[in-house]
Motif scaffolding. Sequence first.
Motif, PDB file in Angstrom:
ATOM      1  N   TYR A 172       0.856  -0.983  -0.198  1.00 33.01           N
ATOM      2  CA  TYR A 172      -0.500   0.005  -0.203  1.00 33.01           C
ATOM      3  C   TYR A 172       0.698   1.079   0.346  1.00 33.01           C
ATOM      4  O   TYR A 172       0.732   2.155  -0.603  1.00 33.01           O
ATOM      5  CB  TYR A 172      -0.894  -0.513   0.878  1.00 33.01           C
ATOM      6  CG  TYR A 172      -1.544   0.920   1.137  1.00 33.01           C
ATOM      7  CD1 TYR A 172      -2.896   1.666   0.487  1.00 33.01           C
ATOM      8  CD2 TYR A 172      -1.463   2.586   2.351  1.00 33.01           C
ATOM      9  CE1 TYR A 172      -2.986   2.834   0.730  1.00 33.01           C
ATOM     10  CE2 TYR A 172      -1.876   3.822   2.577  1.00 33.01           C
ATOM     11  CZ  TYR A 172      -3.029   3.566   1.443  1.00 33.01           C
ATOM     12  OH  TYR A 172      -3.762   4.460   1.423  1.00 33.01           O
ATOM     13  N   ALA A 173       1.841   1.440   1.160  1.00 29.15           N
ATOM     14  CA  ALA A 173       2.993   2.840   1.055  1.00 29.15           C
ATOM     15  C   ALA A 173       3.230   2.329  -0.395  1.00 29.15           C
ATOM     16  O   ALA A 173       3.388   3.698  -1.039  1.00 29.15           O
ATOM     17  CB  ALA A 173       3.995   2.054   1.569  1.00 29.15           C
ATOM     18  N   LEU A 174       4.207   2.130  -1.441  1.00 28.43           N
ATOM     19  CA  LEU A 174       3.908   1.502  -2.177  1.00 28.43           C
ATOM     20  C   LEU A 174       3.683   2.250  -3.253  1.00 28.43           C
ATOM     21  O   LEU A 174       3.372   3.052  -4.943  1.00 28.43           O
ATOM     22  CB  LEU A 174       5.085   0.824  -2.674  1.00 28.43           C
ATOM     23  CG  LEU A 174       6.319  -0.122  -2.277  1.00 28.43           C
ATOM     24  CD1 LEU A 174       6.641  -1.151  -2.612  1.00 28.43           C
ATOM     25  CD2 LEU A 174       7.436   0.679  -2.546  1.00 28.43           C
ATOM     26  N   SER A 175       2.479   1.822  -3.738  1.00 31.18           N
ATOM     27  CA  SER A 175       1.639   2.094  -4.204  1.00 31.18           C
ATOM     28  C   SER A 175       1.250   3.768  -4.370  1.00 31.18           C
ATOM     29  O   SER A 175       0.686   4.372  -4.752  1.00 31.18           O
ATOM     30  CB  SER A 175      -0.059   1.264  -4.420  1.00 31.18           C
ATOM     31  OG  SER A 175      -0.922   1.988  -2.763  1.00 31.18           O
ATOM     32  N   VAL A 176       1.220   3.831  -3.028  1.00 28.68           N
ATOM     33  CA  VAL A 176       0.758   6.089  -2.488  1.00 28.68           C
ATOM     34  C   VAL A 176       1.736   6.363  -2.742  1.00 28.68           C
ATOM     35  O   VAL A 176       1.675   7.726  -3.941  1.00 28.68           O
ATOM     36  CB  VAL A 176       0.665   6.573  -1.219  1.00 28.68           C
ATOM     37  CG1 VAL A 176       0.685   7.386  -1.440  1.00 28.68           C
ATOM     38  CG2 VAL A 176      -0.882   5.259  -0.472  1.00 28.68           C
ATOM     39  N   ASP A 177       3.191   6.188  -2.946  1.00 29.01           N
ATOM     40  CA  ASP A 177       4.578   7.487  -3.821  1.00 29.01           C
ATOM     41  C   ASP A 177       4.324   6.591  -5.694  1.00 29.01           C
ATOM     42  O   ASP A 177       4.607   7.717  -6.329  1.00 29.01           O
ATOM     43  CB  ASP A 177       5.197   6.182  -3.118  1.00 29.01           C
ATOM     44  CG  ASP A 177       5.770   5.914  -2.016  1.00 29.01           C
ATOM     45  OD1 ASP A 177       5.496   6.835  -1.452  1.00 29.01           O
ATOM     46  OD2 ASP A 177       7.024   5.397  -1.457  1.00 29.01           O
ATOM     47  N   ASP A 178       3.636   5.767  -5.848  1.00 26.45           N
ATOM     48  CA  ASP A 178       3.766   5.868  -7.791  1.00 26.45           C
ATOM     49  C   ASP A 178       2.599   6.699  -7.819  1.00 26.45           C
ATOM     50  O   ASP A 178       2.808   6.711  -8.942  1.00 26.45           O
ATOM     51  CB  ASP A 178       3.420   3.843  -7.385  1.00 26.45           C
ATOM     52  CG  ASP A 178       4.840   3.054  -7.639  1.00 26.45           C
ATOM     53  OD1 ASP A 178       5.601   3.671  -8.100  1.00 26.45           O
ATOM     54  OD2 ASP A 178       4.414   1.908  -7.438  1.00 26.45           O
ATOM     55  N   GLU A 179       1.649   6.160  -6.848  1.00 27.11           N
ATOM     56  CA  GLU A 179       0.477   7.437  -7.133  1.00 27.11           C
ATOM     57  C   GLU A 179       1.055   9.168  -7.708  1.00 27.11           C
ATOM     58  O   GLU A 179       0.773   9.909  -8.823  1.00 27.11           O
ATOM     59  CB  GLU A 179      -0.617   7.490  -6.549  1.00 27.11           C
ATOM     60  CG  GLU A 179      -2.036   8.782  -6.741  1.00 27.11           C
ATOM     61  CD  GLU A 179      -3.202   8.032  -5.833  1.00 27.11           C
ATOM     62  OE1 GLU A 179      -4.548   8.814  -7.047  1.00 27.11           O
ATOM     63  OE2 GLU A 179      -2.947   7.356  -5.092  1.00 27.11           O
ATOM     64  N   LYS A 180       1.902   9.375  -6.173  1.00 27.64           N
ATOM     65  CA  LYS A 180       2.329  10.658  -6.386  1.00 27.64           C
ATOM     66  C   LYS A 180       3.076  10.941  -7.343  1.00 27.64           C
ATOM     67  O   LYS A 180       3.335  11.770  -8.204  1.00 27.64           O
ATOM     68  CB  LYS A 180       3.040  10.790  -4.674  1.00 27.64           C
ATOM     69  CG  LYS A 180       2.278  10.835  -4.040  1.00 27.64           C
ATOM     70  CD  LYS A 180       3.140  11.248  -2.235  1.00 27.64           C
ATOM     71  CE  LYS A 180       1.905  11.186  -1.174  1.00 27.64           C
ATOM     72  NZ  LYS A 180       2.980  11.599   0.094  1.00 27.64           N
TER      73      LYS A 180
END
Length: 402
Positions: A172-180
Motif C-alpha cells: 500500500y505504501a508503494l502504491s501511494v508513492d507510485d500515485e504521487k
Amino acid sequence: MIFAKCLNSEFLLQKMLRDNCMPKNVQKLIYIFLTGFCCLFVNACDTDRAATAIQNTAVYSVKAQTVQIRDVIQSFSLNGRVYAYARADVRPQVSGVVKERLFVEGSLVKKGEPLYQIDDALYKAEYDYAKAALNKASDQRKQAYRNLRRYEKLVAQHAVSRQDYEDRLLDYALSVDDEKLAQAELDETAVTLEYTKVRAPISGRIGKSNITAGALVTENQSEVLASIIDLSKVYVDVQQSASQWRTFRQQILNGDLVSNHKQNEEVILFFDDGSQYPIKGKLSLTEVQVDEASGNVTLRAVFDNPEQILLPGMAVRAHFAGPIKKDAVVVPAASVTQDSAGRSYVFVIDEENKVKRQEIFTQGLCDFGWIILSGVKPGDKIAVNGTQKLKTGMIVSIEGDA
C-alpha cells in the motif's frame, strides 16, 4: 590765439617781402600760398577742439542693476541616453514547428497573452499517457488499500501470518508513492504542453517577428523570436564626472553648499533640438562606484512616458537641480564681458554716474547670472547693456532715473 599768431606771421611776411628784391609776381604767389596755409591750420585746430568737446560731453544711456545676494541652486546639465524601463526577449521553452503567429507586429500586448503556437501533437500525446499512468497508479493504490484492510482483520484472527500483513502494508505504501510519482509526471507534461503556446512575459509593445509559421524552433534557443519593450516608463542614464561629484559632496560637508533633497530629485529633460520634455522625472539612482575607464559616475532618472515620445537609444540632455549656495553674490550674465585673454569684467557706475571697468572672478553660471567670487560687492551698481561702448571715466545716464 592761434588766429592772432597767424596775423602776426602775415605782417612779418609782408615786411620781409618789401625788403626783398625778388620780382613782384613771385612775391604775390608766395604771399597767397602762406596766407592759405595759415587759414587751413586755424580751421583744423578748431575742428579738433570741437571733437574733443563733443567727446567730453557725450553721455550714453544704459540700464543698470544693483549687485545682489541670492540663494542659488548649483544646477547642471549632462548628456545621456534613454533606456527601456523593462525589456523581454521572447524565446521558446519547447522544441517544435511553429504553426501560427498570434500577434500583430508593433502592437501592444499584455502579460500572458499567447504570441506563437507550436505544434502540440507530441506533447498532447505525452500528457494523455501521463494522465493514464496516473489513473492506473490511483487504481493500484485503491486495490492495495482494500487488501491491507482485509489483512488487518485476518491477522487479528490469526488467520494469516504477521509477515503477510506487513507485506500488504508495504504494498500500500508503494502504491501511494507510485500515485504521487504519476501525478508529478502528469504535472510536468501539462506544463510542457502549455509551453507550446509561447506567451508574452511582460506587458508592452512588441517588435517585429524574427520567424514565420513553419519554422523549426528549439528549446531555449539563442535566436530571439521577438522582443517586448515596456514604454510606459523609461530610464535616462547620464554620466557625471567623479571630480564634479566629489566637489559638490565636499562643499556640502564643508557647509559651503546646502543639499536640497526634494529639488535634487527633480530632473528636466531636453531633446537635441532644445525643446523640453513636458513631464519631469525623478532621480532614482546614483551609482556607488566610479567607472575606471571613463572616470564618471552614472546617474539614473526615471520618466513617465504615457505618449511614448521617449524611445530607447534616444540622445537627450538632463538638467539636474544641484545643491544650494547660500548668500551668493550674483550679477546678470549680460553685464559680464571678456577680453582676448579670457579675463572677465563688469562696468561699475559710481555716484556721479562715471563708469569704471572692474575685473571680476567668477565661480560659474546659475539661473540668475554669474556667481562672483571677488571683484564687486553687494550694493555696487553695474551696467547691464551697451557695455561694448563704455570706457573708464565715461559719464552715463541710467535708464529709468528721473
